[in-house]
Design an enzyme around this catalytic site. Structure first.
Site, mmCIF file in Angstrom:
data_model
loop_
_atom_site.group_PDB
_atom_site.id
_atom_site.type_symbol
_atom_site.label_atom_id
_atom_site.label_comp_id
_atom_site.label_asym_id
_atom_site.label_seq_id
_atom_site.Cartn_x
_atom_site.Cartn_y
_atom_site.Cartn_z
ATOM 1 N N THR A 19 -74.800 -35.933 23.555
ATOM 2 C CA THR A 19 -75.050 -34.759 22.722
ATOM 3 C C THR A 19 -73.757 -34.416 22.003
ATOM 4 O O THR A 19 -72.688 -34.400 22.618
ATOM 5 C CB THR A 19 -75.523 -33.540 23.529
ATOM 6 O OG1 THR A 19 -75.471 -32.380 22.679
ATOM 7 C CG2 THR A 19 -74.655 -33.286 24.741
ATOM 8 N N ASP A 21 -73.051 -31.586 20.953
ATOM 9 C CA ASP A 21 -72.668 -30.213 21.269
ATOM 10 C C ASP A 21 -71.653 -30.124 22.404
ATOM 11 O O ASP A 21 -71.038 -29.078 22.606
ATOM 12 C CB ASP A 21 -73.897 -29.389 21.648
ATOM 13 C CG ASP A 21 -74.756 -29.033 20.438
ATOM 14 O OD1 ASP A 21 -74.348 -29.367 19.313
ATOM 15 O OD2 ASP A 21 -75.821 -28.428 20.624
ATOM 16 N N GLU A 117 -74.635 -22.460 14.766
ATOM 17 C CA GLU A 117 -76.028 -22.105 14.484
ATOM 18 C C GLU A 117 -76.613 -21.104 15.484
ATOM 19 O O GLU A 117 -77.531 -20.351 15.155
ATOM 20 C CB GLU A 117 -76.894 -23.360 14.456
ATOM 21 C CG GLU A 117 -76.923 -24.129 15.770
ATOM 22 C CD GLU A 117 -77.749 -25.394 15.672
ATOM 23 O OE1 GLU A 117 -78.805 -25.378 15.022
ATOM 24 O OE2 GLU A 117 -77.320 -26.420 16.260
ATOM 25 N N ILE A 172 -73.436 -34.182 9.439
ATOM 26 C CA ILE A 172 -72.636 -34.321 10.656
ATOM 27 C C ILE A 172 -73.325 -35.207 11.678
ATOM 28 O O ILE A 172 -72.708 -36.098 12.272
ATOM 29 C CB ILE A 172 -72.344 -32.927 11.254
ATOM 30 C CG1 ILE A 172 -71.395 -32.153 10.330
ATOM 31 C CG2 ILE A 172 -71.740 -33.038 12.653
ATOM 32 C CD1 ILE A 172 -71.202 -30.709 10.710
ATOM 33 N N ARG A 173 -74.621 -35.017 11.876
ATOM 34 C CA ARG A 173 -75.316 -35.750 12.926
ATOM 35 C C ARG A 173 -75.593 -37.196 12.560
ATOM 36 O O ARG A 173 -75.846 -38.024 13.432
ATOM 37 C CB ARG A 173 -76.608 -35.045 13.299
ATOM 38 C CG ARG A 173 -77.707 -35.119 12.251
ATOM 39 C CD ARG A 173 -78.873 -34.227 12.610
ATOM 40 N NE ARG A 173 -79.498 -34.629 13.856
ATOM 41 C CZ ARG A 173 -80.437 -33.904 14.479
ATOM 42 N NH1 ARG A 173 -80.810 -32.749 13.970
ATOM 43 N NH2 ARG A 173 -80.982 -34.337 15.574
#
Length: 251
Positions: A19, A21, A117, A172-173
């Protein structure tokens, strides 16, 4: 893993923490995180250039991070040109933030804001119970909301601002992994295969204190990593932006 165990089926289930994140417990960094930070930093640099190109320029960049602000924090520190960082772990008062932004604009006539976000969800009055197909609470879109609040506030204050909004989520992803993440991913995969071949199951490969470890899936499912506002992570962000630790109602 649980179904195979219930049926007595000899199946090894080993996970790897993917991930961007970076919010997986017992993992100091997940693969994909630094690639995301690198790309997010590029967007922040562009937002800074754009904000400086016009009097009253404000760049607002929404970055990924539903519940954790690691990508925003990392990109802000890497950039060193961001003036305000807003993350889910640090609630803020809108009036205090706007007052601080006004002071910045009065002094420098430009500003860059990085917002995760998941930040500012407490500012929305709508029902938070709505969920997506995966069962996750649907977040309200903080980016456009923040832009509208900034626009309305400065109009009331009689100050002219030009807002540039960036939402680079897919940029970004979808970027290719950098060399560090590519190597890191390979190491995670190798440790996962070795664990499975050794007969281990129901584990995720973690990375803690520079060592790869085996973390029980059921333990991992009960633990979520968040950015600690008292940590060096957040102190670095405050030093880079110069923003106050809290935005109170008086700015």
């Amino acid at each position: 893993y649980q179904e195979a165990r219930k049926r007595g089926h000899a199946l090894s289930v080993v996970g790897v923490p993917k991930t961007i994140d970076n919010d997986v417990g017992f993992v100091s960094r997940t693969f994909g995180f630094f690639s995301a930070v690198e790309e997010a930093k590029r967007v922040l640099d562009c937002a800074h250039t754009e904000a400086r190109s016009v009097p009253g320029g404000i760049g607002v960049v929404k970055l990924m991070g539903r519940h954790a602000g690691f990508v925003t924090a990392g990109a802000v520190v890497a950039s060193q040109d961001v003036n305000f960082a807003l993350i889910p772990e640090v609630p803020f008062k809108l009036e205090g933030f706007l007052a601080a932004l006004k002071q910045r604009m009065a002094n420098k006539s430009h500003a860059v804001i990085a917002v995760a976000e998941g930040a500012g969800q407490h500012l929305f009055s709508a029902d938070r119970a709505e969920r997506d197909a995966s069962g996750n609470v649907k977040l309200k879109d903080i980016g456009p909301f923040l832009c509208e609040e900034i626009k309305s506030y400065f109009k009331t204050e009689g100050m002219t601002v030009v807002i540039r909004y960036f939402d680079p989520s897919y940029q970004i992803r979808s970027r290719p992994a950098n060399s560090e993440d590519a190597l890191f991913c390979d190491l995670y995969a190798r440790h996962a295969v070795h664990a499975a071949m050794a007969g281990k199951t129901g584990v995720v490969i973690g990375f803690l204190h520079e060592r790869f470890i085996h973390v029980p899936i059921e333990l991992l499912a009960t633990h979520a990593k968040r950015l600690d506002p008292a940590s060096g992570w957040w102190r670095s962000v405050l030093a880079a932006t110069g923003q106050p630790a809290q935005f109170d109602g008086d700015g």
